[in-house]
Design a protein around this motif. Structure first.
Motif, PDB file in Angstrom:
ATOM      1  N   VAL A 146       0.899  -1.093  -0.060  1.00  0.00           N
ATOM      2  CA  VAL A 146      -0.063  -0.020  -0.029  1.00  0.00           C
ATOM      3  C   VAL A 146       1.043   1.130   0.038  1.00  0.00           C
ATOM      4  O   VAL A 146       1.699   1.463   1.099  1.00  0.00           O
ATOM      5  CB  VAL A 146      -1.027   0.003   1.166  1.00  0.00           C
ATOM      6  CG1 VAL A 146      -1.659   1.260   1.091  1.00  0.00           C
ATOM      7  CG2 VAL A 146      -1.941  -1.118   1.000  1.00  0.00           C
ATOM      8  N   GLN A 147       0.727   1.879  -1.133  1.00  0.00           N
ATOM      9  CA  GLN A 147       1.790   3.088  -1.111  1.00  0.00           C
ATOM     10  C   GLN A 147       3.323   2.723  -1.174  1.00  0.00           C
ATOM     11  O   GLN A 147       4.052   3.427  -0.533  1.00  0.00           O
ATOM     12  CB  GLN A 147       1.269   4.331  -0.567  1.00  0.00           C
ATOM     13  CG  GLN A 147       0.279   5.047  -0.974  1.00  0.00           C
ATOM     14  CD  GLN A 147      -0.404   5.890  -0.014  1.00  0.00           C
ATOM     15  OE1 GLN A 147      -0.239   5.854   1.031  1.00  0.00           O
ATOM     16  NE2 GLN A 147      -1.291   6.859  -0.546  1.00  0.00           N
ATOM     17  N   ASP A 206      -6.137  -1.164   8.164  1.00  0.00           N
ATOM     18  CA  ASP A 206      -5.232  -0.141   8.359  1.00  0.00           C
ATOM     19  C   ASP A 206      -5.322   0.854   7.126  1.00  0.00           C
ATOM     20  O   ASP A 206      -5.228   1.909   7.416  1.00  0.00           O
ATOM     21  CB  ASP A 206      -3.824  -0.370   8.868  1.00  0.00           C
ATOM     22  CG  ASP A 206      -3.768  -0.956  10.230  1.00  0.00           C
ATOM     23  OD1 ASP A 206      -4.642  -1.037  10.909  1.00  0.00           O
ATOM     24  OD2 ASP A 206      -2.734  -1.735  10.612  1.00  0.00           O
ATOM     25  N   SER A 207      -5.165   0.299   6.112  1.00  0.00           N
ATOM     26  CA  SER A 207      -4.848   1.416   4.995  1.00  0.00           C
ATOM     27  C   SER A 207      -6.496   1.885   4.525  1.00  0.00           C
ATOM     28  O   SER A 207      -6.712   2.356   3.568  1.00  0.00           O
ATOM     29  CB  SER A 207      -4.334   0.825   3.926  1.00  0.00           C
ATOM     30  OG  SER A 207      -4.995  -0.327   3.378  1.00  0.00           O
ATOM     31  N   HIS A 209      -8.367  -0.272   2.695  1.00  0.00           N
ATOM     32  CA  HIS A 209      -8.749  -1.052   1.745  1.00  0.00           C
ATOM     33  C   HIS A 209      -9.925  -2.136   1.934  1.00  0.00           C
ATOM     34  O   HIS A 209     -10.273  -2.787   0.980  1.00  0.00           O
ATOM     35  CB  HIS A 209      -7.621  -1.638   0.975  1.00  0.00           C
ATOM     36  CG  HIS A 209      -6.722  -0.440   0.480  1.00  0.00           C
ATOM     37  ND1 HIS A 209      -5.865   0.236   0.762  1.00  0.00           N
ATOM     38  CD2 HIS A 209      -6.891   0.095  -0.997  1.00  0.00           C
ATOM     39  CE1 HIS A 209      -5.525   1.340   0.027  1.00  0.00           C
ATOM     40  NE2 HIS A 209      -5.990   1.117  -1.126  1.00  0.00           N
TER      41      HIS A 209
END
Ligand code: CA
Length: 227
Positions: A146-147, A206-207, A209
């Motif tokens: 993620v990123q 956490d992100s 998604h």
């Protein structure tokens, strides 16, 4: 590092193949028959399969056929290993395989075939990165980021996410998910799907998604990018 699965019943041939490929940067999994091959593939998707034509029990051709019916694994390239006496059958075998190589073969020929098949299945093929927003799945490296930050995700959750990201916006029943992600020959209870969906959501939470993984009441699950 590309992961190769060798499905070959003769131990000396497996040794020879490993020896021939020792100076290449491959992770090699070994199976003596089709059943062992399927078992090994469950947690560790290979990038290429070297498949012996003549195996005890399920033949190499039948192994390849089953693999092609399994949505999660049908894109894995296969190089069929045949003996000279079986040459007449080559055309039949090639329908399921990406290439074949006739025993005995030279190390150079083997490496050239492997590199060619990996190149074809590599960038531009089915092995390219799948991106949805900041979420990125690398089918070859078996990583989710993620990123750019790696996500801690289990092997089953990885395969589930891979299947979802490759087939977004469609609703799948638990049974369909079992067949596609776990494989058709595996007996797993349907509620196992719910357990792994929960773990997948947790890994993605956490992100933010986890919102992509949607429950469709009384039907099953969908991975939606429209959120
Ligand atoms: Ca054999």
């Amino acid at each position: 590092m590309p992961r190769l699965l060798l499905v070959e019943d003769e131990a000396p041939v497996r040794e020879m193949l490993k020896f021939a490929l020792a100076d290449e940067d491959f992770e090699i999994l070994e199976a003596a028959d089709a059943g062992e091959g399927f078992t090994l593939m469950r947690g560790q998707r290979p990038d290429l399969i070297l498949l012996d034509w003549m195996l005890p029990g399920m033949s190499g051709v039948e192994f390849a056929r089953r693999l092609r019916k399994d949505a999660a694994n049908r894109d894995i390239p296969i190089i069929m290993l045949t003996a000279r006496a079986e040459e007449d059958d080559k055309v039949k075998g090639l329908r399921e395989a990406d290439d074949y190589i006739t025993k005995p073969f030279s190390t150079r020929e083997l490496k050239a075939r492997i590199q060619a098949v990996l190149r074809r299945s590599g960038p531009g093929g089915q092995q390219e990165l799948i991106r949805i927003g900041a979420l990125c799945l690398d089918p070859v490296g078996h990583k989710v980021t993620v990123q750019g930050e790696p996500l801690d995700i289990g092997p089953t959750e990885f395969r589930l996410l891979h299947f979802f990201m490759a087939h977004p916006e469609r609703v799948y029943t638990r049974e369909q998910l079992l067949n596609n992600v776990w494989g058709q020959n595996v007996y797993v209870e349907e509620r196992t799907v719910d357990v792994h969906i929960r773990r997948l959501r947790k890994a993605l939470a956490d992100s933010g998604h986890d919102r992509h993984v949607q429950t469709v009441r009384t039907v099953g699950y969908r991975f939606s990018t429209q959120v």
